[in-house]
Design a protein around this motif. Structure first.
Motif, PDB file in Angstrom:
ATOM      1  N   ASN A   1      -4.745  25.431   4.029  1.00 21.42           N
ATOM      2  CA  ASN A   1      -3.519  24.705   4.311  1.00 21.42           C
ATOM      3  C   ASN A   1      -3.308  23.579   3.306  1.00 21.42           C
ATOM      4  O   ASN A   1      -4.268  22.965   2.836  1.00 21.42           O
ATOM      5  CB  ASN A   1      -3.554  24.122   5.730  1.00 21.42           C
ATOM      6  CG  ASN A   1      -3.549  25.205   6.792  1.00 21.42           C
ATOM      7  OD1 ASN A   1      -3.071  26.307   6.568  1.00 21.42           O
ATOM      8  ND2 ASN A   1      -4.096  24.874   7.962  1.00 21.42           N
ATOM      9  N   THR A   2      -2.080  23.301   3.008  1.00 15.68           N
ATOM     10  CA  THR A   2      -1.758  22.234   2.073  1.00 15.68           C
ATOM     11  C   THR A   2      -2.247  20.897   2.621  1.00 15.68           C
ATOM     12  O   THR A   2      -1.946  20.555   3.776  1.00 15.68           O
ATOM     13  CB  THR A   2      -0.239  22.159   1.850  1.00 15.68           C
ATOM     14  OG1 THR A   2       0.217  23.424   1.333  1.00 15.68           O
ATOM     15  CG2 THR A   2       0.109  21.045   0.871  1.00 15.68           C
ATOM     16  N   PRO A   3      -3.002  20.133   1.869  1.00 16.57           N
ATOM     17  CA  PRO A   3      -3.479  18.836   2.362  1.00 16.57           C
ATOM     18  C   PRO A   3      -2.333  17.849   2.507  1.00 16.57           C
ATOM     19  O   PRO A   3      -1.254  18.023   1.929  1.00 16.57           O
ATOM     20  CB  PRO A   3      -4.464  18.395   1.268  1.00 16.57           C
ATOM     21  CG  PRO A   3      -4.004  19.101   0.037  1.00 16.57           C
ATOM     22  CD  PRO A   3      -3.455  20.425   0.492  1.00 16.57           C
ATOM     23  N   ASN A   4      -2.563  16.825   3.287  1.00 15.63           N
ATOM     24  CA  ASN A   4      -1.549  15.790   3.462  1.00 15.63           C
ATOM     25  C   ASN A   4      -1.334  15.016   2.175  1.00 15.63           C
ATOM     26  O   ASN A   4      -2.260  14.848   1.373  1.00 15.63           O
ATOM     27  CB  ASN A   4      -1.978  14.803   4.552  1.00 15.63           C
ATOM     28  CG  ASN A   4      -1.851  15.384   5.942  1.00 15.63           C
ATOM     29  OD1 ASN A   4      -1.060  16.290   6.190  1.00 15.63           O
ATOM     30  ND2 ASN A   4      -2.647  14.851   6.858  1.00 15.63           N
ATOM     31  N   ALA A   5      -0.146  14.533   2.007  1.00 14.68           N
ATOM     32  CA  ALA A   5       0.122  13.593   0.932  1.00 14.68           C
ATOM     33  C   ALA A   5      -0.640  12.303   1.229  1.00 14.68           C
ATOM     34  O   ALA A   5      -0.875  11.971   2.395  1.00 14.68           O
ATOM     35  CB  ALA A   5       1.615  13.313   0.830  1.00 14.68           C
ATOM     36  N   PRO A   6      -1.053  11.556   0.207  1.00 18.03           N
ATOM     37  CA  PRO A   6      -1.780  10.299   0.442  1.00 18.03           C
ATOM     38  C   PRO A   6      -1.043   9.356   1.388  1.00 18.03           C
ATOM     39  O   PRO A   6      -1.669   8.708   2.230  1.00 18.03           O
ATOM     40  CB  PRO A   6      -1.899   9.704  -0.960  1.00 18.03           C
ATOM     41  CG  PRO A   6      -1.866  10.886  -1.871  1.00 18.03           C
ATOM     42  CD  PRO A   6      -0.928  11.867  -1.220  1.00 18.03           C
TER      43      PRO A   6
ATOM     44  N   ASP B   1       0.821  -1.207   0.000  1.00 17.64           N
ATOM     45  CA  ASP B   1       0.000   0.000   0.000  1.00 17.64           C
ATOM     46  C   ASP B   1       0.858   1.262   0.000  1.00 17.64           C
ATOM     47  O   ASP B   1       0.576   2.230  -0.725  1.00 17.64           O
ATOM     48  CB  ASP B   1      -0.911   0.022   1.235  1.00 17.64           C
ATOM     49  CG  ASP B   1      -2.000  -1.046   1.187  1.00 17.64           C
ATOM     50  OD1 ASP B   1      -2.203  -1.647   0.114  1.00 17.64           O
ATOM     51  OD2 ASP B   1      -2.651  -1.264   2.234  1.00 17.64           O
ATOM     52  N   MET B   2       1.909   1.261   0.816  1.00 16.77           N
ATOM     53  CA  MET B   2       2.747   2.451   0.946  1.00 16.77           C
ATOM     54  C   MET B   2       3.535   2.736  -0.334  1.00 16.77           C
ATOM     55  O   MET B   2       3.731   3.897  -0.701  1.00 16.77           O
ATOM     56  CB  MET B   2       3.697   2.280   2.134  1.00 16.77           C
ATOM     57  CG  MET B   2       3.013   2.255   3.480  1.00 16.77           C
ATOM     58  SD  MET B   2       2.714   3.901   4.144  1.00 16.77           S
ATOM     59  CE  MET B   2       4.364   4.344   4.658  1.00 16.77           C
ATOM     60  N   ARG B   3       3.963   1.693  -1.013  1.00 13.83           N
ATOM     61  CA  ARG B   3       4.677   1.899  -2.280  1.00 13.83           C
ATOM     62  C   ARG B   3       3.774   2.609  -3.286  1.00 13.83           C
ATOM     63  O   ARG B   3       4.202   3.550  -3.976  1.00 13.83           O
ATOM     64  CB  ARG B   3       5.153   0.572  -2.856  1.00 13.83           C
ATOM     65  CG  ARG B   3       6.419   0.016  -2.224  1.00 13.83           C
ATOM     66  CD  ARG B   3       6.966  -1.150  -3.042  1.00 13.83           C
ATOM     67  NE  ARG B   3       8.120  -1.773  -2.418  1.00 13.83           N
ATOM     68  CZ  ARG B   3       9.358  -1.293  -2.484  1.00 13.83           C
ATOM     69  NH1 ARG B   3       9.596  -0.175  -3.173  1.00 13.83           N
ATOM     70  NH2 ARG B   3      10.356  -1.921  -1.903  1.00 13.83           N
ATOM     71  N   ALA B   4       2.522   2.136  -3.364  1.00 11.01           N
ATOM     72  CA  ALA B   4       1.585   2.732  -4.320  1.00 11.01           C
ATOM     73  C   ALA B   4       1.287   4.191  -3.963  1.00 11.01           C
ATOM     74  O   ALA B   4       1.216   5.054  -4.848  1.00 11.01           O
ATOM     75  CB  ALA B   4       0.297   1.920  -4.360  1.00 11.01           C
ATOM     76  N   LEU B   5       1.137   4.466  -2.687  1.00 11.95           N
ATOM     77  CA  LEU B   5       0.830   5.830  -2.263  1.00 11.95           C
ATOM     78  C   LEU B   5       2.045   6.748  -2.355  1.00 11.95           C
ATOM     79  O   LEU B   5       1.925   7.919  -2.737  1.00 11.95           O
ATOM     80  CB  LEU B   5       0.288   5.824  -0.828  1.00 11.95           C
ATOM     81  CG  LEU B   5      -1.082   5.151  -0.647  1.00 11.95           C
ATOM     82  CD1 LEU B   5      -1.391   4.972   0.832  1.00 11.95           C
ATOM     83  CD2 LEU B   5      -2.177   5.963  -1.323  1.00 11.95           C
ATOM     84  N   ALA B   6       3.203   6.219  -1.997  1.00 13.30           N
ATOM     85  CA  ALA B   6       4.422   7.030  -2.080  1.00 13.30           C
ATOM     86  C   ALA B   6       4.726   7.424  -3.517  1.00 13.30           C
ATOM     87  O   ALA B   6       5.277   8.507  -3.775  1.00 13.30           O
ATOM     88  CB  ALA B   6       5.595   6.271  -1.471  1.00 13.30           C
ATOM     89  N   ALA B   7       4.353   6.561  -4.457  1.00 17.05           N
ATOM     90  CA  ALA B   7       4.585   6.850  -5.870  1.00 17.05           C
ATOM     91  C   ALA B   7       3.773   8.054  -6.346  1.00 17.05           C
ATOM     92  O   ALA B   7       4.111   8.691  -7.351  1.00 17.05           O
ATOM     93  CB  ALA B   7       4.256   5.626  -6.715  1.00 17.05           C
TER      94      ALA B   7
END
Length: 239
Positions: A106-111, A87-93
């Motif tokens: 405010n800037t939203p969080n990254a996925p 899951d983290m690999r897909a989101l980090a990409a």
């Protein structure tokens, strides 16, 4: 009222003589959830899917490690980590979230950050405990309305910690009639404040016993005042 399966844990907690029967219920639920998680259930697909998704909070992960089933814990951790990595690999990409403009919000969080924050809030064991605890609270009010013996047991209990006093105070308004709630609050306030004063008095005497002037005085009920006080203000047990 004849005891039913769903009333047994509530009666047992109120019969335990604990400083907060609801803390006792949570302690029993936690032990049951740990044993369930580390029992044969960890091999069941449905449970493994849930532990893979929810994981465990740091507190319960330490408790699981203290159990004897190290292989079972390793298997659960392994499949949970497999899912997390995928899951983290897909989101980090996907990279960071787009930065808000000068006058934007405010800037939203990254996925990937949202995923981590949600994962930090989830725990398979906490979830099992919370679901059952809600049922126990409902049972308390069910018994209050129908069982005079339980009302007497409630009124002569050692009270509750501040946190669970608040839960009972708030929940009762939606579970009881206006007349029932007024009676409930009167008794709830009495058992809470009387027993907070009792334990606080024991703590005061515990402190006095460290003064040389009271060296030869009896300890009375103060020797275990500290762990009992921790239950009252921290809604937790200390070993």
């Amino acid at each position: 009222m004849a005891e039913q399966i769903y009333t047994i844990p509530v009666n047992d907690a109120f019969d335990s003589g604990c400083e907060c029967p609801m803390c006792q219920m949570q302690k029993d639920l936690e032990r049951n959830a740990i044993e369930y998680t580390m029992g044969p259930s960890y091999m069941e697909d449905d449970n493994r899917a849930m532990t893979d998704k929810l994981g465990f909070c740091s507190h319960h992960l330490r408790m699981l490690y203290q159990e004897k089933n190290r292989l079972g814990l390793a298997l659960m951790m392994n499949t949970h980590m497999n899912k997390t990595i995928q899951d983290m690999r897909a989101l980090a990409a996907k990279g960071p979230a787009a930065k808000a403009g000068l006058f934007g919000k405010n800037t939203p969080n990254a996925p990937v950050v949202d995923y981590i924050e949600n994962m930090e809030k989830s725990c398979f064991i906490c979830g099992r405990m919370d679901d059952m605890f809600v049922r126990y609270v409902d049972t308390i009010f069910h018994m209050w309305k129908r069982d005079s013996e339980f009302r007497d047991k409630f009124a002569t209990s050692k009270g509750f910690c501040t946190y669970h006093y608040g839960i009972l105070y708030k929940t009762g308004q939606n579970k009881l009639s206006k007349e029932q709630y007024a009676q409930f609050i009167e008794i709830l306030n009495k058992v809470y404040f009387d027993n907070m004063e009792r334990v606080n008095g024991d703590l005061s005497w515990f402190i006095d016993k460290f003064d040389y002037r009271y060296k030869n005085e009896p300890w009375k009920n103060s020797k275990d005042a500290l762990p009992r006080g921790i239950i009252k203000i921290g809604h937790t047990f200390v070993e």
